[in-house]
Motif scaffolding. Sequence first.
Motif, PDB file in Angstrom:
ATOM      1  N   GLU A  22       0.824  -1.209   0.000  1.00  0.00           N
ATOM      2  CA  GLU A  22       0.000   0.000   0.000  1.00  0.00           C
ATOM      3  C   GLU A  22       0.862   1.265   0.000  1.00  0.00           C
ATOM      4  N   SER A  23       2.053   1.167   0.587  1.00  0.00           N
ATOM      5  CA  SER A  23       2.932   2.328   0.684  1.00  0.00           C
ATOM      6  C   SER A  23       3.388   2.822  -0.682  1.00  0.00           C
ATOM      7  N   LEU A  24       3.331   1.923  -1.694  1.00  0.00           N
ATOM      8  CA  LEU A  24       3.739   2.332  -3.041  1.00  0.00           C
ATOM      9  C   LEU A  24       2.694   3.219  -3.702  1.00  0.00           C
ATOM     10  N   ASN A  25       1.511   3.268  -3.102  1.00  0.00           N
ATOM     11  CA  ASN A  25       0.418   4.021  -3.708  1.00  0.00           C
ATOM     12  C   ASN A  25       0.245   5.412  -3.102  1.00  0.00           C
ATOM     13  N   HIS A  26       1.170   5.826  -2.266  1.00  0.00           N
ATOM     14  CA  HIS A  26       1.035   7.151  -1.652  1.00  0.00           C
ATOM     15  C   HIS A  26       1.037   8.219  -2.743  1.00  0.00           C
ATOM     16  N   ALA A  27       0.080   9.120  -2.684  1.00  0.00           N
ATOM     17  CA  ALA A  27      -0.101  10.132  -3.736  1.00  0.00           C
ATOM     18  C   ALA A  27       1.131  10.995  -3.947  1.00  0.00           C
ATOM     19  N   PHE A  28       1.923  11.155  -2.884  1.00  0.00           N
ATOM     20  CA  PHE A  28       3.049  12.083  -2.972  1.00  0.00           C
ATOM     21  C   PHE A  28       4.393  11.373  -3.142  1.00  0.00           C
ATOM     22  N   ASN A  29       4.374  10.081  -3.538  1.00  0.00           N
ATOM     23  CA  ASN A  29       5.637   9.354  -3.676  1.00  0.00           C
ATOM     24  C   ASN A  29       6.576  10.026  -4.681  1.00  0.00           C
ATOM     25  N   SER A  30       6.025  10.498  -5.785  1.00  0.00           N
ATOM     26  CA  SER A  30       6.881  11.137  -6.795  1.00  0.00           C
ATOM     27  C   SER A  30       7.554  12.384  -6.236  1.00  0.00           C
ATOM     28  N   ILE A  31       6.861  13.076  -5.369  1.00  0.00           N
ATOM     29  CA  ILE A  31       7.428  14.282  -4.742  1.00  0.00           C
ATOM     30  C   ILE A  31       8.459  13.900  -3.695  1.00  0.00           C
ATOM     31  N   ILE A  32       8.161  12.853  -2.932  1.00  0.00           N
ATOM     32  CA  ILE A  32       9.110  12.395  -1.910  1.00  0.00           C
ATOM     33  C   ILE A  32      10.430  12.015  -2.577  1.00  0.00           C
ATOM     34  N   ILE A  33      10.332  11.246  -3.660  1.00  0.00           N
ATOM     35  CA  ILE A  33      11.537  10.800  -4.379  1.00  0.00           C
ATOM     36  C   ILE A  33      12.343  12.002  -4.858  1.00  0.00           C
ATOM     37  N   LYS A  34      11.648  13.013  -5.386  1.00  0.00           N
ATOM     38  CA  LYS A  34      12.346  14.185  -5.914  1.00  0.00           C
ATOM     39  C   LYS A  34      13.002  15.000  -4.802  1.00  0.00           C
ATOM     40  N   LEU A  35      12.269  15.222  -3.716  1.00  0.00           N
ATOM     41  CA  LEU A  35      12.767  16.121  -2.671  1.00  0.00           C
ATOM     42  C   LEU A  35      13.893  15.519  -1.842  1.00  0.00           C
ATOM     43  N   VAL A  36      13.993  14.181  -1.797  1.00  0.00           N
ATOM     44  CA  VAL A  36      15.077  13.577  -1.007  1.00  0.00           C
ATOM     45  C   VAL A  36      16.145  12.954  -1.908  1.00  0.00           C
ATOM     46  N   ASN A  37      15.971  13.083  -3.248  1.00  0.00           N
ATOM     47  CA  ASN A  37      16.892  12.514  -4.243  1.00  0.00           C
ATOM     48  C   ASN A  37      17.083  11.014  -4.025  1.00  0.00           C
ATOM     49  N   ALA A  38      15.959  10.305  -4.149  1.00  0.00           N
ATOM     50  CA  ALA A  38      15.997   8.844  -4.025  1.00  0.00           C
ATOM     51  C   ALA A  38      15.885   8.206  -5.405  1.00  0.00           C
ATOM     52  N   ASP A  39      16.398   6.989  -5.530  1.00  0.00           N
ATOM     53  CA  ASP A  39      16.240   6.241  -6.782  1.00  0.00           C
ATOM     54  C   ASP A  39      14.764   5.945  -7.025  1.00  0.00           C
ATOM     55  N   ALA A  40      14.165   5.438  -5.960  1.00  0.00           N
ATOM     56  CA  ALA A  40      12.748   5.063  -6.051  1.00  0.00           C
ATOM     57  C   ALA A  40      12.306   4.630  -4.660  1.00  0.00           C
ATOM     58  N   ILE A  41      11.027   4.360  -4.528  1.00  0.00           N
ATOM     59  CA  ILE A  41      10.514   3.735  -3.305  1.00  0.00           C
ATOM     60  C   ILE A  41      10.221   2.287  -3.692  1.00  0.00           C
ATOM     61  N   GLN A  42      11.025   1.359  -3.120  1.00  0.00           N
ATOM     62  CA  GLN A  42      10.979  -0.040  -3.534  1.00  0.00           C
ATOM     63  C   GLN A  42      10.253  -0.885  -2.501  1.00  0.00           C
ATOM     64  N   LEU A  43       9.591  -1.936  -2.999  1.00  0.00           N
ATOM     65  CA  LEU A  43       8.891  -2.876  -2.127  1.00  0.00           C
ATOM     66  C   LEU A  43       9.748  -4.120  -1.936  1.00  0.00           C
ATOM     67  N   GLU A  44       9.967  -4.522  -0.671  1.00  0.00           N
ATOM     68  CA  GLU A  44      10.660  -5.777  -0.354  1.00  0.00           C
ATOM     69  C   GLU A  44       9.830  -6.548   0.648  1.00  0.00           C
ATOM     70  N   SER A  45       9.971  -7.858   0.592  1.00  0.00           N
ATOM     71  CA  SER A  45       9.123  -8.711   1.448  1.00  0.00           C
ATOM     72  C   SER A  45       9.545  -8.696   2.906  1.00  0.00           C
ATOM     73  N   GLU A  46      10.843  -8.451   3.154  1.00  0.00           N
ATOM     74  CA  GLU A  46      11.328  -8.458   4.532  1.00  0.00           C
ATOM     75  C   GLU A  46      12.096  -7.170   4.823  1.00  0.00           C
ATOM     76  N   LYS A  47      12.210  -6.898   6.106  1.00  0.00           N
ATOM     77  CA  LYS A  47      12.928  -5.706   6.519  1.00  0.00           C
ATOM     78  C   LYS A  47      14.391  -5.841   6.138  1.00  0.00           C
ATOM     79  N   PRO A  48      14.951  -4.857   5.482  1.00  0.00           N
ATOM     80  CA  PRO A  48      16.356  -4.969   5.046  1.00  0.00           C
ATOM     81  C   PRO A  48      17.325  -4.841   6.220  1.00  0.00           C
ATOM     82  N   LYS A  49      18.446  -5.506   6.075  1.00  0.00           N
ATOM     83  CA  LYS A  49      19.505  -5.424   7.079  1.00  0.00           C
ATOM     84  C   LYS A  49      20.283  -4.129   6.885  1.00  0.00           C
TER      85      LYS A  49
END
Length: 892
Positions: free
Chosen positions: A779-806
């Motif tokens: 559901e977090s991938l559907n946030h209306a402002f994801n494109s803005i979040i990515i731009k404002l923090v200079n991220a590659d993308a917001i990625q979905l993973e099945s488990e919490k990353p180390k």
Amino acid sequence: MDIEKIYNPADAENKWYKYWLKNQLFKSIPNEKEPFTIVIPPPNVTGVLHMGHMLNNTIQDVLIRRARMMGKNACWVPGTDHASIATEAKVVTMLREKGIKKSDISRDEFLKYAWEWKNKYGDIILQQLQKMGASADWDRVHFTMDENYYKAVIKVFVDLYNKGYIYRGLRMINWDCEAKTALSNEEVLYKEDGEKSILYHIKYKIKNGNNSIVIATQRPETIMGDTAVAVNPNDERYQHLIGKTAIVPIINREIPIITDDYVEKEFGSGCLKVTPAHDINDYEIGKRHHLSVIDCINLDGTLNELCEIPEYIGKDRFEVKKLIVKKLKDEDILVKEEEFITRIGRSERTNSVVEPKLSLQWFIKMKALSAPALHAVENNEIQIHPAKFKNTYKHWMENVRDWCISRQLWWGHQIPAYYYGNGENDFVVAETKEDAIELIKQKLNKTQLNDIEIKQDEDVLDTWASSWLWPIAVFDGFNEQNVDSKRGKINKKTNTELAYYYPTNVLVTAPEILFFWVARMVIAGYEYLGEKPFSDVYLTGIVRDKQGRKMSKSLGNSPDPLELISRYGADGMRVGMLLCSPAGNDLPFDESLCEQGRNFANKIWNAFRLIKGWEINTEIPQPQSSKIAQEWFDARCQHVLINLGDLYAKFRISEALMATYKFIWDDFCSWYLEMIKPAYLQPIDSLTYHQAIANLESILRILHPFMPFITEEIWHHLFERKDGESIMITQWPNTTAYNPNILKRFAEAEEIVTQIRNYRKKQNIPFKEKIKIIVTHKESLNHAFNSIIIKLVNADAIQLESEKPKNSFSFITHNTEYFIPYTASVDAHAEMEKLKQEIDYLKGFIESVNKKLSNEKFMSGAPSNVVEAEKKKKTDAEQKIKKYTEQLESFS
């Protein structure tokens, strides 16, 4: 027009004020629009601009400019007050410098000099108001001694006299020994915390015996006017002396010892010397007991022959006070001196100590006349802002006393009473001398008055007895054709301007003249038009310095407003004044607020230059981030406009400015522009650019009432404008329905961006280095402002993973956990140490909370909300330990 790199306030202010005047953009004439009218509290012709003027007139200008943009016919009427006492003092000083005494010239000669002074200096303050951007209709400037205004004042005096409201009587009044004039009760001021004084305990011998009685007085200089000693009838200490005779020290006058309920047993010695000529309360006691009145103080504050001591005659009352105290000490009559704090009345104009005096003066009976004005405020027909002053108004109106309206001056409206003999009633009241002659003929039943000298009263009216007509007189309401002379009422239907502009909308003034002026204008409105003069009264606070002291020339703590304008610009000064000015509360003014206002202007200018500096590419599509940004800004703008409408309606002008300030600085500059800003050396799409320009124009309109000059300057830069066009006559932005959900979603995005920016800063990760954002819920991938979040923090993308990353930093916002994998630049070992230290700290914190919760005394004695707060602290700490432990484990 070329865009300057740095905004120059002085150039813009000079250019645009001339432009506004040339195009008559402040001018108002009756038309089909809804009127919005404000009459300026007329400043004294003696005045120069001070901080109180700046505050008051800035608020008026804000209200007028917004009303103009709301499509109303905004009319702001300027003018000045003749200020009898203050102006006469200025003219006397001017004459003294020329070697001329007022007493050596005639009234007509003096008035000639006074008019010369007024014509030279009287309009300076109005010219200064233009410097701060006042958008008043300068074709409507009025002066309280203009010919028509003068006639109106005289007409009202005659009318109220004929109605039985005005009378001439011998009364105890307040006398200003410096200005040599009577004062109304409202013109006598008292310091907030009182003043130090001395209570002198003096022995009065008892006739035919060796006894004495001790009286306590603040004013030993008036003992020569004593005609009795009074004690409380229930004071057992003095029962044996009632009816006996006391002897006044120094002059040895015999006076009776009487009883009166007014005497306070606990104050001083409980014995009061009664001096009917020099104290209002003593005068009332004197009337009750038929005591003689001995007035031993002249009009200039010196003692006269009735004091019976030759060496005191002609000396000032305060000098005589010292001489008498010395004499009392020398004769061992002064028992003791007791310092105390008391209320000492001082003249509002000269600050000299007021002298109570019995004097023949003109008065207005106020009780019946003021009843409709009391009901108007009680019933909220007139609303006072802030509402706390409603009770103050009500108290004064319920306890109103007759108004002493005569002043012993030459500059002002000469009282239209004409004397033809020496008898108490040998006078008539008329608008002109010709009318007076006819009335005298009727009164004496004569056809000719050749042998009778007719002389007009020398006194003038209290200044407030002219300015109370201001909202009516500025629209020529008392013109002959408007007044029903039989009823003493005005017919609005015969006066187009009065019918259109009256009642006015708002009066902006200071609380200290709520009674001097505001209440009396309400009284006049109901007496002559049967309706209120205004709907709302906005009371400003007193401008004080950072130490809480009232600003004044004597303290040297009042900055020159024109110098502030020179340093910070008129817009900067206006913002500085309003940032600290909630209605009715004192203003802790700090010059840094004007600097903040100037910085705000620079921020807006730089935002404008940023937008205009972007290269536009009409071929590229609008990115999703800009589309969402525009949707959010539209909703945010509507939310702000609705809030501003509510704040303006409640006259919370300072809060309206702050809401506007935050909207522009935070929402527009810090968020919106960052959302849509193209990458370095990259163009912007045409749609986003034009939306940004439209948004900028909207915020300029919202800001214009507060900062008229910079908004006009930028507005003309946005597009080519025709001559005569101005932002001040554009429409205030409309309010429409909006989706509040988008504001909620943005608040979530704002928190996410802030968390990530803080992480970057803490880890010293440069913005150019891209980061990864990982979520574990789809559901977090559907946030209306994801494109803005990515731009404002200079991220590659917001990625979905099945488990919490180390090996990642994480944070939770709105039930969603976000992970940022540590980059090579992050010291994993240092991060682990920080987490361990934080966990150890939290464990120690939980231990201290547990001790408190296991303490029976605390648990039984503490309120339930305190206990619950401690439990919550423990729960929060436990959740943090869990989170930090998981982060620590992710490093393995």
